[in-house]
Enzyme design. Structure first.
Site, PDB file in Angstrom:
ATOM      1  N   ASP A   1      -8.861   3.808  -1.860  1.00  0.00           N
ATOM      2  CA  ASP A   1      -9.789   4.143  -0.772  1.00  0.00           C
ATOM      3  C   ASP A   1     -11.079   4.758  -1.303  1.00  0.00           C
ATOM      4  OD1 ASP A   1      -7.731   3.205   0.702  1.00  0.00           O
ATOM      5  OD2 ASP A   1      -7.093   5.143   1.496  1.00  0.00           O
TER       6      ASP A   1
ATOM      7  N   ASP B   1       0.867  -1.177   0.000  1.00  0.00           N
ATOM      8  CA  ASP B   1       0.000   0.000   0.000  1.00  0.00           C
ATOM      9  C   ASP B   1       0.908   1.233   0.000  1.00  0.00           C
ATOM     10  OD1 ASP B   1      -2.242   1.553   0.175  1.00  0.00           O
ATOM     11  OD2 ASP B   1      -2.821   0.905   2.183  1.00  0.00           O
TER      12      ASP B   1
ATOM     13  N   GLU C   1       2.697   5.190  -3.815  1.00  0.00           N
ATOM     14  CA  GLU C   1       2.646   6.206  -4.891  1.00  0.00           C
ATOM     15  C   GLU C   1       3.938   6.991  -5.012  1.00  0.00           C
ATOM     16  OE1 GLU C   1       0.299   5.793  -2.496  1.00  0.00           O
ATOM     17  OE2 GLU C   1      -1.029   4.643  -3.770  1.00  0.00           O
TER      18      GLU C   1
END
Lengths: 599, 929
Positions: free
Chosen positions: B594, B518, B521
């Site tokens: 999300d 997760d 980015e």
């Protein structure tokens, strides 16, 4: 004796051997009974079998032929072919159960007799005998607890009903006292008003005379003493003040920023500190305690105003909903969460809670799959002292004053006094006798304060009696008790019919106020506790089960801010349930002897 | 004079707008935190240009060299066009055209480093994205043809296509041979610009500031922009990731478009992203497909810097001369080079395969990975894990994987366990695995800066972290507090990182543990736009701005490689990543991040997942139920019903939400959710076959209708329905309390409801009643779908269960389908250890025969004892058959009316061949009489 024991053990071993070899030898089970509940065997007797959902009829050859003909699973009780089917394990030596058809021949042992894995590679030994023995032992123990509990419960109910009757009687008495006292107060009040009026008139007259006199004197003085000094002084004062305050303003202007930053960074750190895991304690050890921040930075604050770390925390807090955001974003929230402490709770908290001993052991029936009913209402006996204490005395700080027990004497006394006072007072005597007036006023004050105390007692008792205390008022004695349980760093305090809270050091979080009993007196629900940031209002459900002591355990928070706990109490040791358990044990024992006889 | 009554409505409108603005500003998406185009100088500059307003680029010296066509590009000098041109004269750029098998043209444009005045800094070329064997498929160009007037050069591209280079102004066209109409072209509108690296001039300020962050930009402006036109296109698709409720890309500029941002490709951790916006979110794939009735084509720009893409509405350049049937697009990137790929198609599946031949196909997952996953932030402790696991068994709901989010670690130190909450992680995993279930733990790239944490210590000592602009280890804030980020651009760092996953190094891990990446980015809570500063430095002096969109890609790659090594290349890795880039399909699955528990997000999940599939990322899904917020039970059920068809099927929830395990909403809802999950499990044989096909050819699992019906215009803009493979069509239900829905069923053949077997005519829209128990789904007439109608705790126990074949007959009473099986775990299938069957039904006869993907004889064998227990025939008249004869063996079995699904009360809606009991691995024929 020793020989007998050995003999018995041998017999057991033999029995196990036979059962195991029996289940092994029937590796190709009988299709006509496979997975079928013996009670249901009749249904499958005929040559044409109806699907129970009425969808169609099948032949006996289609029974347990590994093809689902009846979508409801009627025809495949012994295979996994129908998703809605159920497989019956005989579990000789233990309790028979029905398992989902999805478990049949899936290479995982589900039935203790291994009968569900008749065509898979799984090696499922028959464990029913041991398991059955353990289960019977457990059940016996449970029955013992229930037996004791039922007795305790009866005693409790008797006490409760006595207390209830007494409270009802007290209330009636208090109400009549209240009426009487009201009359007295009324009389005294009338008297007092008369006196007050007379007094007032007298005072007014005196005052008028005095004023007249003073005015005369004053006008004479003023004419001579009027001067400039007064005026100068006023100007000077004003100047000084303005200069001073200007200086202060400048100074504080300089300081302001630092203060603000310091406060807010302290605050941020403190907040994060609370959220960090135990492992991070070292990092927060040197941070200062939280002080209410002086400035609301607001959400629009740009990164420049925040240190890089603060910014990181701030952004993180969006996902976590934790405090960095509350701090910099919304002071309102902070106050709501941390400063709004229920005064009632705070008061109560001063009472040092009785020592609670935490016993980690808990009754864990859930992993015993042979208990078809989850024994939520059963708690094994704990020898430890319970964490409860009586709250009654703290709620009535002045019991002597209004307690019903001594009421006749004090009320009589008051009546007597009032009568004396009233008689002594001569209405027609003017001016009023000063000492009489004082007396009357004092008496009025005393009596009306007594009345208000009595009234509050009446209302609190009325309030109490309004609650639902269970079918047999078995929870009546809970009303004036609180129960505590310590779990890690928190102490959970549960006061039935009132409120529940979580205490950490000096911090107190309200988990909810009494809502109601649920599931026919098996659950105590508290709701409307402190609001969770980004979540619901806190709430707590306490599941009750039979135990010999009133005791809270296993407080948990399965969903954010929705708490659960268990409480064992004799109040749940119901006789019917005991009978049920005894019946169950009887059945188990009968099966056991039957099985032995069959051998 | 404006009268008062005329003013009043305007006043009301103003008030309304104010209210709306106030309301929207209260929404959680922090728009201000992200740069829009106007705040991004390169984007603002490029977007403000009009066609042909720049000095022309002219092509010169086209020649063949090493099988490439090379040339020089020179911009004519103008007095002063933009600030960068002033002063030094532009150097010529190097252009290189290459041609690859299957109709792929590659165009590269970079600075000429042989030029003595060229700067020493080299522009970044994204490594390890293009398949290593791609170069092997290059066609050796031997000659370049010039037009008679010398204004163009052309090269061979494929049998049907050629590439044309116009010299002045420079333009690249791909066109069908013998036609003058291009299918794709670049710089047809003269918007090509290339800011060359140069010395900073005195007094020039290159720094950029945004919300308190300063980007030092030591190399100054270096952006690239150009226009690309898709000819013969009705719509363009692709360039994920954007949240959108439209599959087709809506125009962002031109007539009829209100102000819109361009589509932004910039990997960002966006808190509570809104469901329909061109802003960038977690991943970036700069690949666009066009589709029209006649043909499809595609364009891919291999560039990992921030990209902004405008889709231009017809008439954007000249409202008077709006051209129909052509879509112009405008591409802008902050840095890097031009490394672009033109895919000629001409069929849409060709485009997808051409793209797949550049960036690869999805890694074949294990079977458990395509089943149902149960996740929550967070399953708190071992007891919680055990009770959730038990809950599934208690309610007879299958699941395959239980997930642990960040709280399972010791203070967000990945590869560790919270000792209080998870004292016995190995035992916990073994307990799950005893029921055939796996576990996934999260491992994020932010490494806690804690001297006592071995990962941090090693990374620091070895210098493996990304550096800040000053050369120190970059220090940013994330879950773990002050953190640094491994520089996985560096192969050596990837090697080191992958070793962290060995069973020895990852304490408490077992072979049944898989991984979730997760925040890659990367998410940096105190960084610009919640990410890493663009002037941070990577391996080889590469600036973060140059590779930003690929950071998560390399991290994902290194993690997947770790699991591969852990299992001795015998256990297919499973790694879920949030960030992605072109090629991420080779490393694992991704999900749409999300999302929120509302109907809008449910709806946009479909176009988002379809877009991902079109651009290679077939193995993707959205969080069932919505991550933020509490779904109403109805929404949750609808989400399960839709999500059961997502390629990646996982429920997940934020830790502030109420518990939402499937059994928490009453028995009736539990039954509905169980039914939805069962639907997926029953279709697993079909899904697994589709995954194999996707891993072989790149064709997605979930497909837009137009991919299967490319000539049916009705399907081009359908964002609500989708195909699963070639045989099943699903229509989502996206509204609360919806009573009926209009479903367009394409094609000439009819469709059979998978709920009750009813037939519906193709080529028209049907208004259908909506039921609580399922969303509309149909099996296409002419198809055979392999299923399993037995349910277990997890896929592990289903291995030996028998199959059900559902045959939907077309108008000529024929159908066909496939089934692929292997061991579901290892790579033996690459050596021939698989079963691949083709089923054909025609003339009342069903035959099963083997399909061999590989020409070479298999080195290894896979066998299965599975049988076919049931064959369901849809579309045969009742009583049309009484018995079936099976060959070989010549034995008979019964054909009788029966249900389509095995649920109490299910009516007989089809003909069922009862217990043929043929082995799935064998050749056989069943004749219906």
């Amino acid at each position: 004796m020793a020989f007998m024991e050995a003999d018995l053990r041998f017999a057991l071993l033999l029995a196990i051997f036979f059962i195991v070899s029996a289940s092994r030898s029937t590796s190709l089970p009988n299709k006509e009974s496979l997975g079928i509940d013996p009670q249901d065997l009749g249904y499958y007797k005929s040559n044409v079998i109806k699907c129970k959902d009425g969808s169609k009829k099948i032949t006996k050859q289609q029974l347990n032929d590994e093809f689902c003909d009846c979508p409801d699973g009627t025809d495949e009780p012994g295979t996994s072919a129908c998703p809605e089917g159920k497989f019956y394990c005989q579990n000789v030596g233990h309790i028979p159960i029905k398992i989902f058809s999805s478990r049949v021949n899936d290479a995982i042992c589900d039935c203790c007799d291994g009968s569900d894995e008749y065509r898979s590679n799984a090696n499922c030994p028959n464990t029913c005998w041991e398991a059955g023995k353990a289960a019977r032992g457990k059940l016996k123990k449970k029955i013992e607890t229930f037996k004791e509990g039922v007795v305790l419960r009866k005693v409790e109910i008797e006490k409760a009903n006595q207390a209830y009757a007494k409270d009802e009687a007290d209330l009636a008495k208090l109400k009549s006292d209240e009426k009487m006292l009201k009359d007295l107060v009324q009389k005294l009040k009338e008297q007092k008003e008369v006196i007050d009026k007379l007094e007032e008139e007298r005072l007014k007259k005196e005052q008028d005379e005095k004023t007249l006199r003073e005015e005369k004197e004053k006008s004479m003085e003023e004419a001579t003493e009027m001067g400039e000094t007064q005026h100068d002084g006023a100007v000077n004062n004003k100047q000084d003040e303005s200069i001073d305050s200007h200086d202060i303003a400048v100074e504080s202007g300089n300081d302001n920023r630092d203060d603000r930053e310091a406060a807010s960074s302290q605050a941020v750190e403190q907040y994060i500190g609370e959220d960090l895991d135990d492992g991070d304690v070292s990092e927060i050890a040197d941070t200062s305690p939280y002080e209410s921040p002086k400035q609301d930075k607001g959400d629009s604050s740009t990164s420049e105003e925040l240190s890089r770390e603060e910014l990181g925390r701030l952004v993180a807090s969006r996902w976590t909903g934790e405090s960095a955001d509350q701090k910099t974003d919304n002071i309102g929230n902070v106050e709501e969460e941390h400063m709004d402490i229920d005064p009632l709770v705070t008061n109560e908290h001063k009472v040092s809670p009785s020592e609670t001993e935490e016993d980690g052991a808990k009754y864990n029936d859930d992993d015993d799959s042979y208990e078809d009913d989850k024994d939520e209402d059963f708690e094994e006996d704990h020898a430890d002292s319970d964490g409860s204490y009586i709250t009654d005395e703290y709620e009535n700080p002045d019991p002597a004053d209004t307690t019903v027990g001594s009421s006749s004497s004090w009320l009589d006394k008051i009546q007597l006094t009032v009568q004396n006072v009233l008689q002594a007072f001569n209405f027609f005597k003017t001016p009023v006798n000063v000492s009489d007036a004082v007396h009357i006023r004092k008496e009025y004050d005393d009596t009306s304060s007594k009345l208000s105390k009595l009234q509050s007692r009446v209302s609190s008792l009325t309030e109490k009696l309004k609650h639902d205390f269970g079918n047999e008022k078995e929870f009546y004695l809970f009303y004036d008790q609180c129960f505590e349980s310590k779990q890690n760093k928190y102490v959970y305090k549960i006061c039935p019919f009132k409120q529940a809270s979580q205490v950490e050091g000096y911090g107190n979080t309200r988990l909810g106020s009494w809502d109601k009993f649920e599931e026919s007196y098996r659950v105590m629900a508290f709701s409307g506790g402190e609001k969770c940031w980004n979540g619901p209002d806190r709430s707590l459900k306490v599941r009750l089960r039979c135990g010999l002591k009133n005791e809270i355990s296993d407080v948990d928070e399965p969903s954010r801010c929705e708490y659960t706990a268990f409480m064992s109490t004799p109040s749940l040791c119901v006789e019917e349930k005991l009978k049920e358990l005894e019946k169950k044990l009887d059945q188990m024992n009968t099966r056991e002897t039957q099985n032995r006889d069959e051998l | 004079m404006i009268s008062l009554p005329a003013l009043l409505p305007r006043f009301i409108v103003t008030v309304l707008i104010t209210i709306i603005l106030l309301f929207s500003s209260a929404s959680a998406w922090k728009k201000d935190e992200f740069r829009n185009c106007d705040q991004t100088p390169f984007c603002k500059r490029a977007r403000s240009r009009t066609p042909h307003s720049l000095p022309h680029f002219t092509l010169s010296d086209p020649s063949i060299s090493d099988g490439h066509l090379t040339a020089r590009l020179l911009q004519s000098i103008s007095s002063s066009d933009n600030d960068s041109a002033a002063g030094d004269a532009p150097r010529p750029l190097l252009l290189r055209l290459s041609v690859y098998q299957g109709g792929i043209l590659r165009l590269k444009i970079d600075e000429d480093h042989s030029d003595p005045s060229a700067p020493s800094k080299k522009r970044f070329e994204v490594p390890d994205v293009v398949l290593p064997d791609f170069e092997d498929r290059r066609l050796w160009l031997s000659r370049v043809s010039s037009s008679d007037d010398g204004s163009t050069s052309s090269v061979y591209l494929s049998e049907d296509f050629e590439a044309i280079l116009r010299h002045n102004p420079f333009e690249v066209q791909v066109r069908r041979k013998g036609s003058n109409d291009p299918s794709i072209s670049l710089n047809s509108h003269g918007l090509f610009d290339f800011e060359q690296l140069r010395e900073k001039k005195e007094g020039e300020d290159w720094e950029e500031r945004f919300r308190g962050h300063t980007d030092t930009r030591p190399y100054g402006p270096q952006s690239i922009s150009f226009d690309v036109s898709f000819h013969g296109a009705e719509f363009v698709y692709g360039i994920p990731e954007h949240a959108s409720n439209s599959l087709a890309l809506r125009p962002t500029r031109g007539p009829g478009v209100e102000h819109s941002e361009p589509y932004r490709l910039f990997n960002l951790d966006v808190f509570e992203y809104i469901h329909d916006s061109p802003f960038g979110i977690y991943g970036s794939i700069p690949f666009m497909l066009s589709h029209g009735v006649k043909s499809s084509s595609g364009f891919f720009w291999l560039n990992a810097a921030e990209m902004q893409i405008d889709v231009l509405a017809p008439g954007w350049d000249d409202a008077a001369a709006a051209v129909k049937g052509r879509i112009d697009t405008f591409w802008m990137s902050e840095a890097g080079i031009v490394d672009t790929f033109f895919f000629v198609g001409p069929r849409s599946k060709d485009v997808i395969q051409q793209y797949a031949s550049v960036t690869g196909t999805l890694a074949m997952p294990q079977e458990f990975a395509i089943a149902y996953h149960q996740c929550r932030w967070n399953y708190r402790d071992e007891e919680d894990v055990a009770s959730v696991d038990a809950g599934f068994d208690e309610h007879d709901i299958p699941y395959d994987v239980l997930w642990l989010d960040i709280e399972h670690t010791d203070g967000k130190r990945y590869f560790t366990w919270d000792k209080v909450l998870f004292p016995n992680p190995e035992e916990m995993q073994k307990k799950l695995f005893s029921k055939g279930r796996r576990m996934v733990t999260i491992v994020d790239p932010h490494i806690k800066r804690d001297e006592s944490y071995y990962v941090h210590k090693e990374a620091t000592d070895k210098g493996y972290y990304v550096k800040d602009a000053s050369g120190k280890d970059f220090d940013g804030w994330c879950w773990s507090g002050s953190s640094s980020y491994p520089d996985t651009l560096n192969p050596e760092v990837r090697e080191w990182w992958s070793e962290k996953f060995s069973l020895q190094n990852y304490g408490g891990s077992t072979p049944s543990l898989y991984i979730w990446n997760d925040m890659n980015e990367p998410s940096v809570f105190n960084g610009p736009e919640i990410s890493m500063p663009r002037d941070a430095l990577h391996f080889g002096g590469v600036e973060h701005r140059e590779l930003h969109n690929a950071y998560g890609y390399y991290f994902h790659m290194a993690t997947a490689d770790g699991l591969l090594k852990r299992g001795n290349v015998k256990d297919r890795p499973f790694v879920l990543s949030r960030a992605f880039f072109a090629g991420s399909q080779r490393h694992g699955a991704i999900w749409t991040g999300d999302n929120s528990a509302d109907w809008d997000h449910l709806k946009s999940s479909v176009p988002m997942i379809l877009t991902l599939g079109l651009t290679g990322m077939s193995f993707s899904g959205a969080d069932i139920g919505g991550f933020f917020g509490n779904p109403e039970p109805e929404l949750l059920v609808r989400w399960y019903q839709l999500g059961a068809y997502y390629p990646f099927f996982r429920a997940h929830a934020h830790h502030d939400t109420k518990r939402r395990e499937p059994w928490l909403f009453g028995e009736q809802k539990t039954a509905l959710i169980r039914e939805a999950i069962h639907t997926r499990y029953s279709l697993l044989p079909y899904y697994y076959s589709l995954f194999r096909k996707a891993s072989a050819s790149g064709v997605p699992i979930l497909r837009p209708l137009w991919l299967e019906f490319p000539e049916d215009k009705e399907t081009f803009d359908n964002s609500e329905a989708f195909m699963i493979g070639e045989s099943i069509l699903v229509q989502g239900i996206y509204e609360e309390g919806q009573k009926s829905v209009s479903v367009y069923l394409p094609g000439e053949q009819s469709w059979y409801s998978m709920r009750n077997g009813a037939a519906y005519a193709g080529g028209q829209a049907h208004k259908l009643d909506v039921f609580e128990d399922s969303i509309p789904s149909f099996q296409r007439a002419g198809s055979i779908v392999p299923r399993k109608y037995r349910f277990r705790r997890s896929t592990t126990q289903m291995t030996n269960d028998p199959y059900t074949l559902v045959i939907a007959l077309n108008s000529s009473l024929a159908a066909e389908g496939e089934l692929y099986i292997d061991d579901g775990r290892s790579y033996d299938f690459e050596h021939g250890a698989y079963i691949h069957r083709r089923f054909v039904f025609s003339n009342g006869r069903l035959t099963s025969s083997s399909i061999d993907l590989a020409a070479a004889p298999p080195r290894e064998k896979f066998s299965s004892s599975c049988t076919v227990e049931r064959i369901i025939l849809l579309g045969m008249r009742p009583g049309g058959a009484k018995k079936a004869v099976i060959e070989p063996g010549n034995y008979e079995t019964v054909v009788e009316p029966g249900p389509l699904v095995l649920r109490a009360g299910a009516g007989s809606v089809a003909l069922v061949i009862r217990k043929p009991d043929v082995r799935i691995a064998d050749d056989w024929t069943i004749k219906v009489l």
